[in-house]
Design a protein around this motif. Sequence first.
Motif, PDB file in Angstrom:
ATOM      1  N   TRP A  67      -1.218  12.101   1.503  1.00  0.00           N
ATOM      2  CA  TRP A  67      -0.408  11.785   2.667  1.00  0.00           C
ATOM      3  C   TRP A  67       0.815  11.018   2.212  1.00  0.00           C
ATOM      4  N   SER A  68       1.680  10.698   3.139  1.00  0.00           N
ATOM      5  CA  SER A  68       2.834   9.844   2.855  1.00  0.00           C
ATOM      6  C   SER A  68       2.887   8.772   3.932  1.00  0.00           C
ATOM      7  N   TRP A  69       3.661   7.730   3.651  1.00  0.00           N
ATOM      8  CA  TRP A  69       3.828   6.629   4.594  1.00  0.00           C
ATOM      9  C   TRP A  69       5.246   6.659   5.141  1.00  0.00           C
ATOM     10  N   ALA A  70       5.395   6.471   6.426  1.00  0.00           N
ATOM     11  CA  ALA A  70       6.708   6.318   7.065  1.00  0.00           C
ATOM     12  C   ALA A  70       6.541   5.294   8.172  1.00  0.00           C
TER      13      ALA A  70
ATOM     14  N   GLY B 229     -19.137  14.905  13.338  1.00  0.00           N
ATOM     15  CA  GLY B 229     -18.828  14.267  14.600  1.00  0.00           C
ATOM     16  C   GLY B 229     -17.838  14.987  15.480  1.00  0.00           C
ATOM     17  N   GLY B 230     -17.122  15.990  14.986  1.00  0.00           N
ATOM     18  CA  GLY B 230     -16.166  16.632  15.871  1.00  0.00           C
ATOM     19  C   GLY B 230     -15.338  17.706  15.193  1.00  0.00           C
ATOM     20  N   ASN B 231     -14.272  18.083  15.878  1.00  0.00           N
ATOM     21  CA  ASN B 231     -13.413  19.175  15.416  1.00  0.00           C
ATOM     22  C   ASN B 231     -12.397  18.678  14.381  1.00  0.00           C
ATOM     23  N   LYS B 232     -11.416  19.529  14.072  1.00  0.00           N
ATOM     24  CA  LYS B 232     -10.412  19.205  13.059  1.00  0.00           C
ATOM     25  C   LYS B 232      -9.644  17.934  13.425  1.00  0.00           C
ATOM     26  N   SER B 233      -9.252  17.796  14.693  1.00  0.00           N
ATOM     27  CA  SER B 233      -8.505  16.598  15.107  1.00  0.00           C
ATOM     28  C   SER B 233      -9.337  15.340  14.895  1.00  0.00           C
ATOM     29  N   TYR B 234     -10.609  15.423  15.219  1.00  0.00           N
ATOM     30  CA  TYR B 234     -11.498  14.288  15.000  1.00  0.00           C
ATOM     31  C   TYR B 234     -11.603  13.970  13.515  1.00  0.00           C
ATOM     32  N   ALA B 235     -11.716  15.014  12.680  1.00  0.00           N
ATOM     33  CA  ALA B 235     -11.840  14.811  11.233  1.00  0.00           C
ATOM     34  C   ALA B 235     -10.601  14.131  10.671  1.00  0.00           C
ATOM     35  N   LEU B 236      -9.417  14.613  11.062  1.00  0.00           N
ATOM     36  CA  LEU B 236      -8.183  13.982  10.579  1.00  0.00           C
ATOM     37  C   LEU B 236      -8.096  12.534  11.047  1.00  0.00           C
ATOM     38  N   SER B 237      -8.513  12.287  12.276  1.00  0.00           N
ATOM     39  CA  SER B 237      -8.504  10.924  12.802  1.00  0.00           C
ATOM     40  C   SER B 237      -9.482  10.038  12.029  1.00  0.00           C
ATOM     41  N   ALA B 238     -10.656  10.585  11.685  1.00  0.00           N
ATOM     42  CA  ALA B 238     -11.641   9.821  10.915  1.00  0.00           C
ATOM     43  C   ALA B 238     -11.090   9.475   9.529  1.00  0.00           C
ATOM     44  N   VAL B 239     -10.396  10.411   8.906  1.00  0.00           N
ATOM     45  CA  VAL B 239      -9.805  10.145   7.594  1.00  0.00           C
ATOM     46  C   VAL B 239      -8.727   9.076   7.721  1.00  0.00           C
ATOM     47  N   GLN B 240      -7.889   9.159   8.736  1.00  0.00           N
ATOM     48  CA  GLN B 240      -6.857   8.141   8.933  1.00  0.00           C
ATOM     49  C   GLN B 240      -7.485   6.765   9.152  1.00  0.00           C
ATOM     50  N   ARG B 241      -8.543   6.721   9.940  1.00  0.00           N
ATOM     51  CA  ARG B 241      -9.205   5.430  10.172  1.00  0.00           C
ATOM     52  C   ARG B 241      -9.752   4.856   8.871  1.00  0.00           C
ATOM     53  N   GLU B 242     -10.322   5.720   8.014  1.00  0.00           N
ATOM     54  CA  GLU B 242     -10.864   5.251   6.741  1.00  0.00           C
ATOM     55  C   GLU B 242      -9.742   4.769   5.815  1.00  0.00           C
ATOM     56  N   ILE B 243      -8.611   5.469   5.810  1.00  0.00           N
ATOM     57  CA  ILE B 243      -7.470   5.034   4.992  1.00  0.00           C
ATOM     58  C   ILE B 243      -6.990   3.668   5.463  1.00  0.00           C
TER      59      ILE B 243
ATOM     60  N   HIS C  33       4.990   2.499   8.085  1.00  0.00           N
ATOM     61  CA  HIS C  33       3.599   2.030   8.055  1.00  0.00           C
ATOM     62  C   HIS C  33       2.655   2.974   8.800  1.00  0.00           C
ATOM     63  N   GLN C  34       3.064   4.229   8.984  1.00  0.00           N
ATOM     64  CA  GLN C  34       2.218   5.231   9.625  1.00  0.00           C
ATOM     65  C   GLN C  34       1.913   6.335   8.619  1.00  0.00           C
ATOM     66  N   ILE C  35       0.750   6.949   8.746  1.00  0.00           N
ATOM     67  CA  ILE C  35       0.330   8.025   7.851  1.00  0.00           C
ATOM     68  C   ILE C  35       0.931   9.331   8.353  1.00  0.00           C
ATOM     69  N   HIS C  36       1.583  10.070   7.443  1.00  0.00           N
ATOM     70  CA  HIS C  36       2.201  11.349   7.798  1.00  0.00           C
ATOM     71  C   HIS C  36       1.813  12.404   6.772  1.00  0.00           C
ATOM     72  N   GLY C  37       1.743  13.651   7.216  1.00  0.00           N
ATOM     73  CA  GLY C  37       1.486  14.768   6.309  1.00  0.00           C
ATOM     74  C   GLY C  37       0.112  14.738   5.677  1.00  0.00           C
ATOM     75  N   LEU C  38      -0.880  14.256   6.382  1.00  0.00           N
ATOM     76  CA  LEU C  38      -2.239  14.137   5.854  1.00  0.00           C
ATOM     77  C   LEU C  38      -2.890  15.510   5.741  1.00  0.00           C
ATOM     78  N   TRP C  39      -3.365  15.854   4.530  1.00  0.00           N
ATOM     79  CA  TRP C  39      -4.171  17.067   4.371  1.00  0.00           C
ATOM     80  C   TRP C  39      -5.004  16.940   3.108  1.00  0.00           C
ATOM     81  N   CYS C  40      -5.990  17.840   2.972  1.00  0.00           N
ATOM     82  CA  CYS C  40      -6.949  17.741   1.878  1.00  0.00           C
ATOM     83  C   CYS C  40      -6.790  18.891   0.888  1.00  0.00           C
TER      84      CYS C  40
ATOM     85  N   HIS D  37       0.813  -1.224   0.000  1.00  0.00           N
ATOM     86  CA  HIS D  37       0.000   0.000   0.000  1.00  0.00           C
ATOM     87  C   HIS D  37       0.847   1.275   0.000  1.00  0.00           C
ATOM     88  N   ALA D  38       2.176   1.156  -0.157  1.00  0.00           N
ATOM     89  CA  ALA D  38       3.053   2.330  -0.098  1.00  0.00           C
ATOM     90  C   ALA D  38       2.751   3.329  -1.209  1.00  0.00           C
ATOM     91  N   SER D  39       2.218   2.862  -2.332  1.00  0.00           N
ATOM     92  CA  SER D  39       1.892   3.776  -3.429  1.00  0.00           C
ATOM     93  C   SER D  39       0.508   4.410  -3.253  1.00  0.00           C
TER      94      SER D  39
END
Length: 193
Positions: free
Chosen positions: A105-108, A161-175, A110-117, A90-92
């Motif tokens: 985002w990028s992977w480092a 469901g929540g603020n910016k931190s919640y939104a970023l967390s929701a996107v990470q969970r979906e990824i 196996h963690q998601i880094h630099g996530l933005w929309c 899934h690195a690509s």
Amino acid sequence: MAAQESHSVRNGTVATVVGGVILAVLAELWPPAKTALVWLWEKFLAFLGLFSSSYSVPGWLVALLGLLALVTVFRILVGLRSVAVPEAPHASYIEDILFGAKWRWSWASHQIHGLWCFCPSCDAELVYDDSSVNDIYRRDKPKTEFICEHCGHRTVGVVEGGNKSYALSAVQREIRRRVRTGQYPGAPSPSNP
């Protein structure tokens, strides 16, 4: 300033003398403590002796051993860098449309880094509005809206469901869910046995 320095010197001297007196009294009252202190002192003096002794080793031998040690360390470091780490399938997977916006985002490790929309239409970086989270008079759910300033301040994506931190967390969970289930673009197809 000089008065404070003299006090710290005086205090250090007093502490050293008091500590020495306590150790001397302890050594006289409890013989094992005296034996331990004598042993520690002898080991300390032997360690210092290593630096003051002379050895009959030629200088060229020391230089050669030093050079060999440097070459060995260099080869180990180069070997560690060249060890091939298998790339995750899934690195690509670094971009997707989620919650109406284009996320990158990028992977480092196996963690998601630099996530933005970004805006799916003009590719502009989006700004967020999570003011509904703090509005106690609103009846609808709290949400974070992602807005494109380039496209006339239109709302591109919404995470409820929540603020910016919640939104970023929701996107990470979906990824992570899409990676886990293989539902991302470019996912390897399951092989048939």
